[in-house]
Structure formats: structure tokens, C-alpha cells
Scaffold this active site. Structure first.
Site, short mmCIF file in Angstrom:
data_model
loop_
_atom_site.label_atom_id
_atom_site.label_comp_id
_atom_site.label_asym_id
_atom_site.label_seq_id
_atom_site.Cartn_x
_atom_site.Cartn_y
_atom_site.Cartn_z
N HIS A 71 -36.62 -44.82 -129.72
CA HIS A 71 -36.48 -45.54 -128.45
C HIS A 71 -37.38 -46.76 -128.40
O HIS A 71 -38.00 -47.05 -127.38
CB HIS A 71 -36.80 -44.61 -127.28
N VAL A 77 -25.87 -61.73 -140.59
CA VAL A 77 -26.29 -62.98 -139.96
C VAL A 77 -27.72 -63.27 -140.41
O VAL A 77 -28.63 -62.47 -140.15
CB VAL A 77 -26.21 -62.91 -138.43
N THR A 125 -27.69 -39.50 -128.60
CA THR A 125 -27.49 -38.25 -127.87
C THR A 125 -26.66 -38.43 -126.61
O THR A 125 -26.24 -37.45 -126.00
CB THR A 125 -28.83 -37.63 -127.45
N ALA A 151 -27.64 -39.53 -123.66
CA ALA A 151 -28.37 -39.34 -122.40
C ALA A 151 -28.54 -40.68 -121.69
O ALA A 151 -29.00 -41.65 -122.28
CB ALA A 151 -29.73 -38.70 -122.66
N MET A 168 -26.32 -47.82 -133.39
CA MET A 168 -26.88 -46.52 -133.06
C MET A 168 -26.03 -45.79 -132.02
O MET A 168 -26.17 -44.59 -131.81
CB MET A 168 -28.31 -46.68 -132.55
N THR A 176 -30.97 -46.51 -123.27
CA THR A 176 -29.68 -47.17 -123.50
C THR A 176 -29.03 -47.65 -122.23
O THR A 176 -28.50 -48.77 -122.17
CB THR A 176 -28.73 -46.24 -124.27
N SER A 194 -29.80 -48.03 -138.01
CA SER A 194 -28.50 -47.74 -138.60
C SER A 194 -27.79 -49.06 -138.87
O SER A 194 -28.15 -50.09 -138.31
CB SER A 194 -27.66 -46.86 -137.67
N ASN A 217 -23.84 -50.06 -139.14
CA ASN A 217 -22.44 -49.66 -139.07
C ASN A 217 -21.82 -50.26 -137.82
O ASN A 217 -22.53 -50.61 -136.88
CB ASN A 217 -22.30 -48.14 -139.01
N GLU A 237 -21.21 -57.73 -137.50
CA GLU A 237 -21.98 -56.52 -137.77
C GLU A 237 -22.29 -56.44 -139.26
O GLU A 237 -21.41 -56.57 -140.10
CB GLU A 237 -21.16 -55.29 -137.34
#
Length: 513
Positions: free
Chosen positions: A444, A236, A131, A133, A126, A490, A120, A122, A40
Site C-alpha cells: 500500500h 514508456v 484483495t 477491499a 495490481m 485503492t 506487477s 500486466n 502498459e
């Protein structure tokens, strides 16, 4: 977590979001002796790794985690940690805490571009900020050639700990659902009627709520796997390959700048829809469809106050200890081909638009409606990469080419009319007109490493997510989804990752037997 970087593994995974975590989880369950390393680029922001920031109770610690996720140029310390603060913000480059925008290249002259495109960096990706959903796709959103799609979606629901009824007892939630159903369910297939939104969340007996991040997807089995290594702050820069087969990764240690090579028999690139094709491009893996068919979901929001619900007496199912929190009472209007929008209806903890100082609404009576449209997908909508210029990470600089078609504008206009009509069935509008966010605001993005049934030049990977013509190289994330969708992506992306992980597990077991 470790700073030990293994030199040789069976499977190397790039990216620690929900899909990268899904590969690690399935492989840990099905091939526990396989050596797996996950890399990461961003830092560790929580313990256990990959925790959703909403589970961090202390506001200062939560803000710190969000700032650490915001890449090369984090937001100021005075930035709100509440992701709902942008609910009614018309800024074309709306940025949410925990994410960072493209510095440049997001819009070309004469085009709509994706000014709201954000990422993002980390551990957890994300999945630490989303959210939660998890609606299932329906009708033309579904991938027609995946006969086992429902099995894969069910497995994704297991990995994400999806609960379709976590907030059913939120103030007035059942009344909102009833009014939505009365307005919309006539003529719909029973499986596509108004329902509670399936959410990746655990509602505990004591009332606490735990939101699923990559930590939930990893699960105890991955964390306890002695053959699994998670390395943060590791960029990477190349996928190594030779003779049509993946061979490993070239990695830059962000801690000290050193470069090293990791050999791998199978490689999974599980970044977002911008950085996964970026890495393949940088690695000179450039199928014709790479970066193309980029699609976002145009999003329109609207807010109303419920009518004819003036007191808790109108809401007998809720006791005095039930609190309304952000995203409580989330209801779902499923996409259908006849009504081609996905609706996310949230009872908010505060009004998204200013109210009079003495106007204190009854908890649960402010309702936000978000209508998402499916994009008119075009091969010309794409992200391109430079062979000379670089971004803040030293990777090929991006240029977004993106236009809304006449069909898109018609779809957005229809969504605006639909959300006003549905809002009127619930209550009184807080603003006279709905707000349509600028392109990219949905976060999205899909399609840039899309799946295909055959290797015909219009896709990047096979139905098991293996890149055409590069054996042992798999892609994961929202970018793999090939269909125009309106629902949150997702769950589908994790489902496709399950199929890829199972394929790798089969290869490993065959080789060892």
C-alpha cells in the site's frame, strides 16, 4: 487490444491499473470523441483485458496469468496461486503470486527499508491481484481541502462496483460482526462503527463471485469506444514536454525493441508509487517532493478460532449450499483518530497456522485479523533514482530510504496489543503472538507524487492531480494520496483519478468549443 500505436492522441495514459482505467472510463463517458491511448509495459493476461485473476477458474490458466504478471523474473511453475498462503509468513521479502520484488536497492545500511516492496507488470496492473477491499477514509485520513471528496468516493465506488454486503451471509459473519461491535463501537461516531467491509465484487444470483479488476473500471463504454486504444508490452521511457507543457511520450515496443514517439495534448502517468516518480525522474521532471514522503502501512496479523460456535445450528442464516471461500465474511474496523488503526477481519477458508491432523474446524470459525497502522510520514522517507545505473527495464535504478520512527514503533506496539485484545473477544488464539510483517508487505505504498493544496515544495501535483509547473501532465495511483492512511488506498486513489479525468474533460471541451 491492438499493436497499432497511434502517433497522435488527445490523451495518453501510462499504466492500466484501476486509476489508469478510471481516466479512460471517465473520458470515454464525458468526451467520447477524444482520442485516448493507454500504454502498459506488461502483457495481456486475460480476456477481457484487466480481469482479476481470481475470476480465472482454471488453476493452470490462473497460474499462467500470475507468472506473466511477475516482470523480468517470474516465479517458478510450482509456486502456489493462493495469495493467502503468505498470510502468516514472517519472511522479510514475502512475495505474492502475480507480483515481483525490487531486485536490489530496497534497503540501505542502518535503515529499515522496504524489503517487501513489490510490483506487477500486466494489463490491469495490481488490480488483477488485489484483495478488493474498498473502505472509505475517515478522520485524519481524509484530504481536508477536497470539499467534494465524498462525491469522488461515490463515483469511485461506481467504477469499482463496490458492494458493502457481498458476503454478509458467510458462515458466522454476523456473529463475528456482533462480537467486534461489542468490543469496539462504544464511543465511536455512527459512521465509523464496525461494519461489513465494502468490497469491489459482484455476488451473482447463482452464488458466483466476480472480483473487480480494471476490466470492471474500463466498463463496456470504454471497450466500445472507437477512439480508445489499449497497447500492451509498451514501455514508456520518457514523458515529452516543452515550455512547461506536456507534449507526449517516448515508447519502446517490447515486442521488437523499436522506439517511437506519441504526441499528446494531455498525459497521465498512472503507475505505482515507485514507477510513476521513476518515469518523471527519467523525463527530467523533478520537483522537490518527487519520490519523497514515501509511506507504507505497518501491518500486524493474528488468527483465532471462534468460541462457542460448534455447529451449523449456531448459524441459522446459512443454508447448506453456502460455501466459505477465501476472503468470505470480511468485516471492517474503521480507522479513527482515537483508535488509529484500520482493521480487516476475514473468515478464512483454512487455518493460516498448522492444526492437528484430526482438527477440522467448522467452516467460518477460523478468523484472521489484520491491523494496519498509519505511517509517521517523513520527507526523508523516499525513493531515489540513479543517473547512471538502470533496472531490468533499462529505467533509472531505484534506492529506497525508509525508516520507522519512534512514533511508528509505538503505533505498531499499540496495534499488536489491540489485535490481541480484539481477538480475545472473538475466540481462542491459534498463535500466542501476532505477526508484524516487514516493511513493504502491505503493498500500500503512497505519497511519492503526493497532492498538495498549493505549490509550496512539499507536493508534486495540484488538487486535480496536475503536476505543478507542467501543464497537461497528470499523475495517478496510490502515490498521489498525501495523508497518512491506514485503510486500503485503492478507493481513494480511484476517487482522485476521477477528479483528474474530469479536469482533463473540462479542458478538452473548452478547447473544442
Amino acid at each position: 487490444m491492438t499493436r497499432h500505436i497511434p502517433a497522435d492522441v488527445d490523451v495518453a495514459i501510462v499504466g492500466s491499473g484501476p486509476t489508469g482505467a478510471a481516466y479512460a472510463r471517465i473520458l470515454s463517458e464525458e468526451c467520447p470523441t477524444a482520442r485516448i491511448a493507454l500504454f502498459e509495459v506488461g502483457p495481456l493476461i486475460s480476456d477481457p483485458p484487466g480481469t482479476h485473476v481470481k475470476n480465472i477458474a482454471n488453476a493452470d490458466e490462473r497460474a499462467r496469468a500470475q507468472r506473466l504478471s511477475e516482470g523480468p523474473s517470474p516465479l517458478g511453475d510450482d509456486t502456489s496461486t493462493n495469495t493467502m498462503d503468505g498470510y502468516a509468513d514472517a519472511a522479510p521479502r514475502l512475495v505474492r503470486p502475480g507480483t515481483f520484488l525490487l531486485r536490489d536497492g530496497y534497503q540501505q545500511p542502518g535503515e529499515d527499508g522496504l524489503p517487501g516492496a513489490a510490483m506487477s507488470a500486466n494489463v490491469g496492473g495490481m488490480g488483477a491481484h488485489w484483495t478488493g477491499a474498498c473502505p472509505r477514509p475517515g478522520d485524519s485520513e481524509r484530504i481536508s481541502y477536497l470539499n467534494n471528496l465524498d462525491d469522488l468516493l461515490a463515483e469511485a465506488e461506481r467504477l469499482l462496483a463496490v458492494d458493502a454486503h457481498a458476503f454478509d451471509d458467510a458462515p458466522f459473519a454476523s456473529e463475528v460482526r456482533k462480537r467486534l461491535a461489542d468490543a469496539l463501537d462504544n464511543g465511536r461516531d455512527p459512521t465509523r462503527r464496525v461494519a461489513s467491509m465494502p468490497l469491489a465484487v459482484v455476488r451473482h444470483d447463482d452464488g458466483r463471485v466476480t472480483w473487480s479488476g480494471s476490466d470492471v473500471v474500463f466498463g463496456d463504454v470504454t471497450r466500445a469506444n472507437p477512439n480508445f486504444t489499449l497497447v500492451s508490452d509498451a514501455l514508456v521511457t520518457r514523458v515529452l514536454h516543452a515550455n512547461g507543457r506536456a507534449a507526449g511520450l517516448l515508447i519502446k515496443d517490447m515486442a521488437d525493441g523499436t522506439e517511437l514517439t506519441v504526441s499528446a495534448r494531455q498525459v497521465v502517468v498512472a503507475g505505482d508509487s515507485l514507477r510513476t516518480p521513476q518515469l518523471l525522474w527519467a523525463s527530467n521532471i523533478r520537483p522537490a517532493a518527487l519520490g519523497r514522503y514515501l509511506n507504507d502501512q505497518p501491518q500486524t496479523v493474528y488468527a483465532v478460532r471462534l468460541r462457542d460456535v460448534d455447529s451449523e445450528a449456531d448459524n441459522p442464516d446459512v443454508d447448506g449450499d453456502t460455501a466459505i471461500v477465501a476472503h468470505s465474511g470480511v468485516n471492517w474496523v474503521p480507522f479513527t483518530d482515537d483508535e488509529p488503526f484500520h482493521g480487516q477481519v476475514m473468515q478464512l477458508d483454512a487455518s493460516p497456522v498448522p492444526l492437528a491432523d484430526d482438527d477440522i474446524p467448522t467452516p467460518g470459525t477460523i478468523v484472521g485479523l489484520g491491523w494496519f497502522c498509519a505511517k509517521d510520514v517523513q520527507a526523508s522517507d523516499r525513493v531515489e533514482f540513479s543517473d547512471t545505473d538502470v533496472d531490468d527495464y533499462g529505467m533509472p535504478a531505484m534506492s529506497i530510504h525508509y525508516r520507522l520512527t519512534d512514533n511508528d514503533h509505538a503505533s505498531i506496539a499499540a496495534a499488536r496489543a489491540a489485535v490481541v485484545r480484539v481477538g480475545a473477544a472473538l475466540g481462542e488464539a491459534l498463535d500466542p503472538e501476532p505477526l508484524t510483517f516487514g516493511p513493504g508487505a502491505s503493498l500500500h505504498y503512497q505519497g511519492t507524487v503526493r497532492m498538495g493544496e498549493t505549490n509550496d515544495g512539499t507536493s508534486v501535483c495540484s488538487p486535480t492531480s496536475e503536476v505543478w509547473d507542467i501543464d497537461g501532465l497528470y499523475v495517478a495511483g496510490n502515490g498521489v494520496i498525501p495523508t497518512p492512511t491506514a485503510c486500503n488506498p485503492t478507493l481513494t486513489a480511484v476517487a482522485l483519478a476521477v477528479a483528474g479525468a474530469r479536469d482533463i474533460a473540462t479542458h478538452i471541451l473548452v478547447e473544442r468549443n
